[in-house]
Write a protein that holds these residues in place. Sequence first.
Motif, PDB file in Angstrom:
ATOM      1  N   LYS A  56      26.606 -23.112   2.533  1.00  0.00           N
ATOM      2  CA  LYS A  56      27.515 -22.834   1.420  1.00  0.00           C
ATOM      3  C   LYS A  56      28.960 -23.065   1.859  1.00  0.00           C
ATOM      4  CE  LYS A  56      24.130 -21.310  -1.161  1.00  0.00           C
ATOM      5  NZ  LYS A  56      23.606 -22.146  -2.225  1.00  0.00           N
ATOM      6  N   VAL A  57      29.859 -23.115   0.881  1.00  0.00           N
ATOM      7  CA  VAL A  57      31.288 -23.283   1.124  1.00  0.00           C
ATOM      8  C   VAL A  57      31.993 -21.987   0.759  1.00  0.00           C
ATOM      9  CG1 VAL A  57      33.375 -24.564   0.488  1.00  0.00           C
ATOM     10  CG2 VAL A  57      31.181 -25.760   0.661  1.00  0.00           C
ATOM     11  N   HIS A  58      32.761 -21.447   1.719  1.00  0.00           N
ATOM     12  CA  HIS A  58      33.508 -20.207   1.535  1.00  0.00           C
ATOM     13  C   HIS A  58      34.995 -20.530   1.514  1.00  0.00           C
ATOM     14  CE1 HIS A  58      30.142 -17.662   3.460  1.00  0.00           C
ATOM     15  NE2 HIS A  58      29.791 -18.917   3.687  1.00  0.00           N
ATOM     16  N   LEU A  59      35.729 -19.905   0.613  1.00  0.00           N
ATOM     17  CA  LEU A  59      37.184 -19.956   0.622  1.00  0.00           C
ATOM     18  C   LEU A  59      37.695 -18.531   0.744  1.00  0.00           C
ATOM     19  CD1 LEU A  59      37.935 -22.412  -2.347  1.00  0.00           C
ATOM     20  CD2 LEU A  59      37.573 -22.970   0.079  1.00  0.00           C
ATOM     21  N   TYR A  60      38.479 -18.270   1.778  1.00  0.00           N
ATOM     22  CA  TYR A  60      39.154 -16.979   1.943  1.00  0.00           C
ATOM     23  C   TYR A  60      40.621 -17.271   1.687  1.00  0.00           C
ATOM     24  CZ  TYR A  60      34.838 -15.742   4.463  1.00  0.00           C
ATOM     25  OH  TYR A  60      33.526 -15.523   4.819  1.00  0.00           O
ATOM     26  N   ILE A  61      41.114 -16.824   0.529  1.00  0.00           N
ATOM     27  CA  ILE A  61      42.440 -17.238   0.079  1.00  0.00           C
ATOM     28  C   ILE A  61      43.315 -16.033  -0.259  1.00  0.00           C
ATOM     29  CG2 ILE A  61      41.606 -19.445  -0.817  1.00  0.00           C
ATOM     30  CD1 ILE A  61      41.636 -18.268  -3.628  1.00  0.00           C
ATOM     31  N   GLY A  62      44.617 -16.288  -0.355  1.00  0.00           N
ATOM     32  CA  GLY A  62      45.539 -15.282  -0.846  1.00  0.00           C
ATOM     33  C   GLY A  62      46.687 -15.017   0.104  1.00  0.00           C
ATOM     34  N   ASP A  63      47.572 -14.132  -0.341  1.00  0.00           N
ATOM     35  CA  ASP A  63      48.754 -13.786   0.456  1.00  0.00           C
ATOM     36  C   ASP A  63      48.525 -12.524   1.282  1.00  0.00           C
ATOM     37  OD1 ASP A  63      48.805 -11.825  -1.509  1.00  0.00           O
ATOM     38  OD2 ASP A  63      50.857 -12.227  -2.138  1.00  0.00           O
ATOM     39  N   ASP A  87      40.227 -22.629   9.903  1.00  0.00           N
ATOM     40  CA  ASP A  87      41.184 -21.545   9.698  1.00  0.00           C
ATOM     41  C   ASP A  87      42.555 -22.147   9.390  1.00  0.00           C
ATOM     42  OD1 ASP A  87      42.143 -18.877   9.679  1.00  0.00           O
ATOM     43  OD2 ASP A  87      42.816 -19.098  11.761  1.00  0.00           O
ATOM     44  N   GLU A  88      43.152 -21.727   8.313  1.00  0.00           N
ATOM     45  CA  GLU A  88      44.397 -22.281   7.763  1.00  0.00           C
ATOM     46  C   GLU A  88      44.205 -23.726   7.307  1.00  0.00           C
ATOM     47  OE1 GLU A  88      46.598 -20.148   7.094  1.00  0.00           O
ATOM     48  OE2 GLU A  88      46.200 -18.564   8.541  1.00  0.00           O
ATOM     49  N   GLY A  89      42.960 -24.114   7.113  1.00  0.00           N
ATOM     50  CA  GLY A  89      42.666 -25.460   6.614  1.00  0.00           C
ATOM     51  C   GLY A  89      43.220 -25.698   5.220  1.00  0.00           C
ATOM     52  N   LEU A  90      43.230 -24.664   4.398  1.00  0.00           N
ATOM     53  CA  LEU A  90      43.798 -24.820   3.051  1.00  0.00           C
ATOM     54  C   LEU A  90      45.295 -25.086   3.122  1.00  0.00           C
ATOM     55  CD1 LEU A  90      41.864 -21.954   1.254  1.00  0.00           C
ATOM     56  CD2 LEU A  90      41.416 -24.411   1.135  1.00  0.00           C
ATOM     57  N   ASP A  91      45.964 -24.465   4.091  1.00  0.00           N
ATOM     58  CA  ASP A  91      47.396 -24.704   4.245  1.00  0.00           C
ATOM     59  C   ASP A  91      47.652 -26.091   4.823  1.00  0.00           C
ATOM     60  OD1 ASP A  91      47.975 -22.188   3.168  1.00  0.00           O
ATOM     61  OD2 ASP A  91      47.745 -21.242   5.121  1.00  0.00           O
ATOM     62  N   GLY A  94      43.840 -10.652   6.455  1.00  0.00           N
ATOM     63  CA  GLY A  94      42.404 -10.533   6.623  1.00  0.00           C
ATOM     64  C   GLY A  94      41.593 -11.808   6.494  1.00  0.00           C
ATOM     65  N   LYS A  95      42.202 -12.906   6.131  1.00  0.00           N
ATOM     66  CA  LYS A  95      41.446 -14.144   5.953  1.00  0.00           C
ATOM     67  C   LYS A  95      40.846 -14.640   7.274  1.00  0.00           C
ATOM     68  CE  LYS A  95      45.149 -15.934   4.088  1.00  0.00           C
ATOM     69  NZ  LYS A  95      46.018 -14.767   3.906  1.00  0.00           N
ATOM     70  N   THR A  96      41.677 -14.737   8.293  1.00  0.00           N
ATOM     71  CA  THR A  96      41.195 -15.187   9.599  1.00  0.00           C
ATOM     72  C   THR A  96      40.214 -14.180  10.174  1.00  0.00           C
ATOM     73  OG1 THR A  96      43.202 -16.447  10.019  1.00  0.00           O
ATOM     74  CG2 THR A  96      41.924 -15.768  11.962  1.00  0.00           C
ATOM     75  N   THR A  97      40.493 -12.906  10.001  1.00  0.00           N
ATOM     76  CA  THR A  97      39.610 -11.859  10.515  1.00  0.00           C
ATOM     77  C   THR A  97      38.232 -11.959   9.869  1.00  0.00           C
ATOM     78  OG1 THR A  97      41.534 -10.455  10.870  1.00  0.00           O
ATOM     79  CG2 THR A  97      39.385  -9.370  10.838  1.00  0.00           C
ATOM     80  N   ARG A 102      28.546 -33.351   3.706  1.00  0.00           N
ATOM     81  CA  ARG A 102      28.186 -32.780   5.009  1.00  0.00           C
ATOM     82  C   ARG A 102      26.672 -32.505   5.016  1.00  0.00           C
ATOM     83  NH1 ARG A 102      29.026 -28.704   1.676  1.00  0.00           N
ATOM     84  NH2 ARG A 102      28.098 -26.678   2.108  1.00  0.00           N
ATOM     85  N   PRO A 103      26.078 -32.402   6.197  1.00  0.00           N
ATOM     86  CA  PRO A 103      24.656 -32.045   6.239  1.00  0.00           C
ATOM     87  C   PRO A 103      24.411 -30.762   5.444  1.00  0.00           C
ATOM     88  CG  PRO A 103      25.406 -32.714   8.408  1.00  0.00           C
ATOM     89  CD  PRO A 103      26.630 -32.621   7.538  1.00  0.00           C
ATOM     90  N   SER A 104      23.307 -30.707   4.761  1.00  0.00           N
ATOM     91  CA  SER A 104      23.042 -29.614   3.815  1.00  0.00           C
ATOM     92  C   SER A 104      23.002 -28.234   4.460  1.00  0.00           C
ATOM     93  CB  SER A 104      21.743 -29.865   3.062  1.00  0.00           C
ATOM     94  OG  SER A 104      20.658 -29.901   3.980  1.00  0.00           O
ATOM     95  N   TYR A 105      22.740 -28.155   5.755  1.00  0.00           N
ATOM     96  CA  TYR A 105      22.642 -26.859   6.431  1.00  0.00           C
ATOM     97  C   TYR A 105      23.990 -26.348   6.937  1.00  0.00           C
ATOM     98  CZ  TYR A 105      22.777 -29.939  10.438  1.00  0.00           C
ATOM     99  OH  TYR A 105      23.153 -30.903  11.327  1.00  0.00           O
ATOM    100  N   VAL A 106      25.040 -27.155   6.888  1.00  0.00           N
ATOM    101  CA  VAL A 106      26.333 -26.752   7.450  1.00  0.00           C
ATOM    102  C   VAL A 106      27.048 -25.776   6.519  1.00  0.00           C
ATOM    103  CG1 VAL A 106      28.641 -27.510   8.155  1.00  0.00           C
ATOM    104  CG2 VAL A 106      26.621 -28.833   8.830  1.00  0.00           C
ATOM    105  N   GLU A 107      27.294 -24.585   7.039  1.00  0.00           N
ATOM    106  CA  GLU A 107      28.077 -23.559   6.351  1.00  0.00           C
ATOM    107  C   GLU A 107      29.546 -23.857   6.670  1.00  0.00           C
ATOM    108  OE1 GLU A 107      27.385 -19.830   4.107  1.00  0.00           O
ATOM    109  OE2 GLU A 107      26.041 -21.410   4.791  1.00  0.00           O
ATOM    110  N   LEU A 108      30.400 -23.865   5.662  1.00  0.00           N
ATOM    111  CA  LEU A 108      31.798 -24.275   5.837  1.00  0.00           C
ATOM    112  C   LEU A 108      32.729 -23.211   5.276  1.00  0.00           C
ATOM    113  CD1 LEU A 108      33.914 -26.483   6.542  1.00  0.00           C
ATOM    114  CD2 LEU A 108      33.506 -27.421   4.249  1.00  0.00           C
ATOM    115  N   VAL A 109      33.722 -22.817   6.081  1.00  0.00           N
ATOM    116  CA  VAL A 109      34.712 -21.821   5.670  1.00  0.00           C
ATOM    117  C   VAL A 109      36.096 -22.432   5.796  1.00  0.00           C
ATOM    118  CG1 VAL A 109      35.715 -19.553   6.151  1.00  0.00           C
ATOM    119  CG2 VAL A 109      33.260 -19.924   6.491  1.00  0.00           C
ATOM    120  N   LEU A 110      36.911 -22.281   4.753  1.00  0.00           N
ATOM    121  CA  LEU A 110      38.318 -22.663   4.797  1.00  0.00           C
ATOM    122  C   LEU A 110      39.141 -21.444   4.442  1.00  0.00           C
ATOM    123  CD1 LEU A 110      36.748 -25.309   3.251  1.00  0.00           C
ATOM    124  CD2 LEU A 110      38.958 -26.256   3.844  1.00  0.00           C
ATOM    125  N   THR A 111      40.195 -21.194   5.222  1.00  0.00           N
ATOM    126  CA  THR A 111      41.086 -20.084   4.921  1.00  0.00           C
ATOM    127  C   THR A 111      42.471 -20.628   4.603  1.00  0.00           C
ATOM    128  OG1 THR A 111      41.975 -19.667   7.148  1.00  0.00           O
ATOM    129  CG2 THR A 111      39.833 -18.658   6.604  1.00  0.00           C
TER     130      THR A 111
END
Length: 179
Positions: A9-16, A110-114, A19-22, A133-142
């Motif tokens: 799945k694709v995760h976005l941890y966003i905002g001002d 981490d900070e990929g959105l920026d 705690g995003k990196t944590t 991306r390969p279907s099994y790859v879990e992806l997080v962008l903060t």
Amino acid sequence: MDRNTFVGKVHLYIGDGKGKTTAAAGLCARAAGHGLKVLFLQCLKDGTSGEVAPLKQLGVQTMHIAPPGGQFYFTMNEQQKLAYKQAHLRTFLQIKQQCLQGQWDLLVLDEGLDALALGLWDKQEVYSFIKTRPSYVELVLTGRQADGELTDLADYITRMVKVKHPYEQGCGAREGVEY
């Protein structure tokens, strides 16, 4: 994890808010605890924040793309910005290739959105990677924000909202808490 049946799945941890990196580091720890192959890439950071050493101890591969001389992007001259953009592009293409070769189960940008917002990565290149991306790859962008196309691609969106922060009263970043 069975790569033949696991759906990343694709995760976005966003905002001002804090705690995003944590949150991303916590997911890395969990994934490593289950034997997944994890890469934690920090953009716009020098790799000295407190989560890096324990993640390495857990077997998480860590990388960072540090700004030259510890500068903020907005203080760089045009030549420095161009070199920094080239470093981001080289790193992204390297990681993309590694993912396509099956090297990672979980990839945190981490900070990929920026990095995207600053134009350090090509949006269409990143969006294409997310889709192919390969279907099994879990992806997080903060990062602070994501555009509509990216939010449409996401499976999880967690917004961290700053309600109150000691920085507003003149308190700088504290070792072990903010970095």
